[in-house]
Design a protein around this motif. Structure first.
Motif, mmCIF file in Angstrom:
data_model
loop_
_atom_site.group_PDB
_atom_site.id
_atom_site.type_symbol
_atom_site.label_atom_id
_atom_site.label_comp_id
_atom_site.label_asym_id
_atom_site.label_seq_id
_atom_site.Cartn_x
_atom_site.Cartn_y
_atom_site.Cartn_z
ATOM 1 N N ARG A 1 -15.571 58.771 -32.327
ATOM 2 C CA ARG A 1 -15.947 59.604 -33.477
ATOM 3 C C ARG A 1 -17.425 59.414 -33.780
ATOM 4 O O ARG A 1 -17.861 58.316 -34.132
ATOM 5 N N ARG A 2 -18.196 60.465 -33.607
ATOM 6 C CA ARG A 2 -19.605 60.412 -33.996
ATOM 7 C C ARG A 2 -19.757 61.008 -35.389
ATOM 8 O O ARG A 2 -19.423 62.166 -35.607
ATOM 9 N N HIS A 3 -20.277 60.196 -36.298
ATOM 10 C CA HIS A 3 -20.615 60.689 -37.639
ATOM 11 C C HIS A 3 -22.064 61.176 -37.567
ATOM 12 O O HIS A 3 -23.008 60.407 -37.771
ATOM 13 N N GLU A 4 -22.214 62.453 -37.281
ATOM 14 C CA GLU A 4 -23.522 62.996 -36.903
ATOM 15 C C GLU A 4 -24.600 62.765 -37.948
ATOM 16 O O GLU A 4 -25.761 62.524 -37.618
ATOM 17 N N GLY A 5 -24.258 62.858 -39.211
ATOM 18 C CA GLY A 5 -25.281 62.811 -40.245
ATOM 19 C C GLY A 5 -25.592 61.440 -40.792
ATOM 20 O O GLY A 5 -26.397 61.314 -41.717
ATOM 21 N N THR B 1 -19.524 55.995 -33.908
ATOM 22 C CA THR B 1 -20.974 55.910 -33.802
ATOM 23 C C THR B 1 -21.597 56.714 -34.939
ATOM 24 O O THR B 1 -20.929 57.511 -35.589
ATOM 25 N N ALA B 2 -22.893 56.479 -35.157
ATOM 26 C CA ALA B 2 -23.650 57.250 -36.132
ATOM 27 C C ALA B 2 -24.661 58.102 -35.384
ATOM 28 O O ALA B 2 -25.306 57.631 -34.443
ATOM 29 N N GLY B 3 -24.800 59.345 -35.802
ATOM 30 C CA GLY B 3 -25.685 60.259 -35.099
ATOM 31 C C GLY B 3 -27.133 59.805 -35.069
ATOM 32 O O GLY B 3 -27.834 59.996 -34.075
ATOM 33 N N PHE B 4 -27.612 59.187 -36.166
ATOM 34 C CA PHE B 4 -29.005 58.765 -36.275
ATOM 35 C C PHE B 4 -29.144 57.259 -36.064
ATOM 36 O O PHE B 4 -29.781 56.553 -36.842
ATOM 37 N N ASP B 5 -28.535 56.763 -35.011
ATOM 38 C CA ASP B 5 -28.488 55.332 -34.715
ATOM 39 C C ASP B 5 -29.044 55.081 -33.314
ATOM 40 O O ASP B 5 -28.599 55.715 -32.350
ATOM 41 N N PRO B 6 -29.999 54.170 -33.168
ATOM 42 C CA PRO B 6 -30.474 53.838 -31.824
ATOM 43 C C PRO B 6 -29.364 53.377 -30.888
ATOM 44 O O PRO B 6 -29.468 53.533 -29.667
ATOM 45 N N LEU B 7 -28.273 52.847 -31.436
ATOM 46 C CA LEU B 7 -27.153 52.369 -30.634
ATOM 47 C C LEU B 7 -26.166 53.472 -30.257
ATOM 48 O O LEU B 7 -25.191 53.208 -29.540
ATOM 49 N N ASP C 1 -32.241 66.123 -32.568
ATOM 50 C CA ASP C 1 -31.256 66.222 -31.493
ATOM 51 C C ASP C 1 -30.092 67.139 -31.881
ATOM 52 O O ASP C 1 -28.939 66.881 -31.540
ATOM 53 N N GLY C 2 -30.410 68.192 -32.625
ATOM 54 C CA GLY C 2 -29.383 69.133 -33.032
ATOM 55 C C GLY C 2 -28.488 68.645 -34.148
ATOM 56 O O GLY C 2 -27.496 69.299 -34.478
#
Length: 362
Positions: free
Chosen positions: A315-319, A288-294, A39-40
């Motif tokens: 704040r999305r922590h993408e990694g 949120t976390a970038g690699f999180d189903p939630l 997802d980029g």
């Protein structure tokens, strides 16, 4: 859990994890393999390494029985939470409720003056797992770094106590903390609520219920990858529902134990995102976390808060992946993410204090 994860003491496994993270970067890359991009977003190398080590050891967050799930969470946290954060005193409290008591634990940084702010923290674990010990180091870190007292609440767990038992317990704990502020050595007008995952859900629900009840309300919400909508399946669940710690199957398993009746999935006491009016909620920091189903439901909640006029920082922590707040022991990107949340908490409480100091006009 695998034979390897079962056959070695937790301390040995934790040491092996720390050793792996101390290896030169080229060696770590050999262990992790090719970068993972979805997802980029690129999974952070430290997150990819931890997931790879988990895969190699066979250590997983089991969802066969509640007892095995709780044991797996205990082991998982022990591997990554790190040495006990020093400089924080603790004491147990017992919060009365109808028919029993709710255990709690107060965290107090050494030397902290009385009348500090208070963070009431509700632990994650899918409403099935987690306890005062599973999030002990996180609560210590929050207390020390934010300069606040923290009250951790050991609410009842499903399936022994299904929805809405946890909701009732955390509301009782909030009301008790307000009434016993002097005993807790805190300012009753500077109480924040926080939690991770299921605990974030309970924090948001409690803030909404407190406002609806017309009594004291929290001044700030600290939400770490919260579960806020049990009724809808979003895109992030399809993208990250396998291989990134929290799985699609586990989400169904947790919901089935906590809220087995389908009609409860649209109840705002579970799916707080579906509440008609969120404008009464306090200023909020939501990570949120970038690699999180939630991920997507948390971000939808932040958007709805903003639309309702609530000051919110998203704040999305993408990694990173679900559960990063408990990975303090590995430092680096994990500790940075929690430290950012701490900074937001300090700012939110300072602004709440400033609002109190503004003279009221006629």
């Amino acid at each position: 859990m695998s034979k390897l994860a079962d056959s070695l003491p937790v301390g040995v496994l934790a040491g092996a994890v720390r050793f792996a993270f101390g290896l030169p970067a080229p060696v770590r890359r050999l262990i992790t393999g090719k970068p993972i991009v979805v997802d980029g977003q690129r999974l952070h190398p430290d997150a990819q390494l931890l997931l790879r080590l988990q895969q190699l050891s066979g250590q997983t967050w089991e969802t066969t029985t509640p007892a095995e799930n709780r044991a797996a969470l205990t082991q998982s946290n022990a591997l990554v939470c790190g040495p006990v954060v020093r400089g924080v005193a603790t004491r147990p409290v017992r919060i009365p409720r109808d028919g029993g008591v709710i255990p709690g634990r107060v965290y107090e940084p050494v030397g902290l003056a009385p009348d500090s702010a208070l963070l009431i923290f509700y632990h994650g674990g899918g409403w099935v797992s987690g306890d005062l010990d599973s999030h002990d180091n996180l609560c210590r870190f929050l207390a020390l770094e934010a300069g606040v007292r923290v009250l951790a609440v050991d609410y009842r767990l499903a399936p022994e106590h299904p929805f809405p038992a946890a909701v009732d317990d955390v509301m009782v704990a909030f009301e008790w903390a307000v009434a016993h502020a002097s005993d807790l050595r805190v300012d009753p007008e500077r109480i924040a609520l926080g939690g991770d995952s299921a605990g974030g859900n309970l924090a948001a629900v409690t803030a909404l219920r407190a406002a609806q009840a017309g009594g004291p309300t929290p001044v700030f919400l600290l939400l770490l990858y919260p579960a806020v909508d049990a009724s809808t399946r979003r895109r992030s669940r399809d993208l990250f529902g396998n291989g990134f710690f929290l799985t699609d199957a586990a989400m169904d398993w947790f919901r089935g134990h906590y809220a087995p009746e389908e009609e409860s999935w649209v109840d705002p006491r579970l799916s707080v995102l579906l509440a008609d009016d969120l404008s009464t909620l306090p200023p909020t920091y939501l990570a949120t976390a970038g690699f999180d189903p939630l991920r997507d439901e948390g971000e939808a909640f932040a958007e709805k808060l903003a639309q309702a006029g609530v000051p919110v920082v998203l704040r999305r922590h993408e990694g990173l992946f679900h559960g990063f707040a408990n990975v303090l022991g590995l430092g680096g990107i994990y500790r940075e993410a929690v430290s950012e949340a701490v900074g937001s908490l300090r700012t939110g409480l300072a602004l709440a204090n400033a609002r109190q100091d503004v003279p009221k006009t006629a």
